[in-house]
Design an enzyme around this catalytic site. Structure first.
Site, PDB file in Angstrom:
ATOM      1  CD  GLU A  73      14.799   3.765   2.654  1.00 30.20           C
ATOM      2  OE1 GLU A  73      15.689   3.134   3.481  1.00 30.20           O
ATOM      3  OE2 GLU A  73      13.883   4.196   2.874  1.00 30.20           O
TER       4      GLU A  73
ATOM      5  CG  ASP B 187       8.301  -1.483   6.106  1.00 30.11           C
ATOM      6  OD1 ASP B 187       7.901  -0.335   5.759  1.00 30.11           O
ATOM      7  OD2 ASP B 187       8.953  -1.816   7.251  1.00 30.11           O
TER       8      ASP B 187
END
Length: 178
Positions: free
Chosen positions: A98, A102
């Site tokens: 990735e 978050d």
């Protein structure tokens, strides 16, 4: 520096040095094993390209496309699978790569989805980790950098499909997205 960038968080050289370290660590951890590297598109494209060039492994590269942001600055929480894997991951070692984590909702979705396909192992590698925004508990195996709770762009990471081509990671000026 681009006019819409408030400040540079990680320069091109700092990124290159850390990615080389990650590639070496992953190569050591998977020595003698085949690894399927799954880039989460579109944001991870630049990172994946540089990461695999720093790996000394037998790898197969695949991509998956998911969406949870649209043109927003925050995840909608609804994950849409736009392109699935081409590779069969049954009994394989899988590394999901990735650009930034978050909330963790996209990765949670992907790990749960991949687990139903019975891989030998699943690990996660992210360039940027923004723990202040985490909504789900997850183990991230390889982390490039911890980042503050700012709107980050560059090095593949976008806002409304822009800024991916910046060679550094920077903080986007609030005036651009507010």
């Amino acid at each position: 520096m681009h006019k819409d960038i408030e400040s540079i968080v990680y320069s091109e050289q700092v990124l290159a040095d850390r990615i080389a370290e990650l590639g070496k660590q992953i190569s050591e951890d998977y020595k003698g094993k085949k690894l399927i590297v799954v880039g989460v598109m579109k944001g991870a494209n630049v990172f994946v390209a540089d990461l695999i060039r720093n790996m000394d492994l037998d790898i197969v590269l695949d991509f998956i496309v998911v969406s949870s942001y649209g043109a927003s600055t925050e995840s909608t929480g609804v994950i849409r699978l736009l392109k699935d894997l081409d590779e069969n991951i049954d009994s394989e070692h899988v590394l999901i790569v990735e650009d930034i984590i978050d909330s963790g909702l996209t990765l949670e979705y992907l790990v749960n989805n991949f687990e139903t396909r019975h891989p030998e192992s699943i690990r996660i590698c992210t360039l940027l980790n923004k723990v202040e925004r985490r909504k789900v508990d997850m183990k991230v195996d390889y982390i490039g950098f911890q980042v503050p709770d700012e709107f980050i762009v560059g090095y593949g990471i976008d806002y409304a499909e822009r800024y991916r081509n910046l060679p550094y990671v920077g903080i986007l000026k609030r005036s651009v997205y507010e």
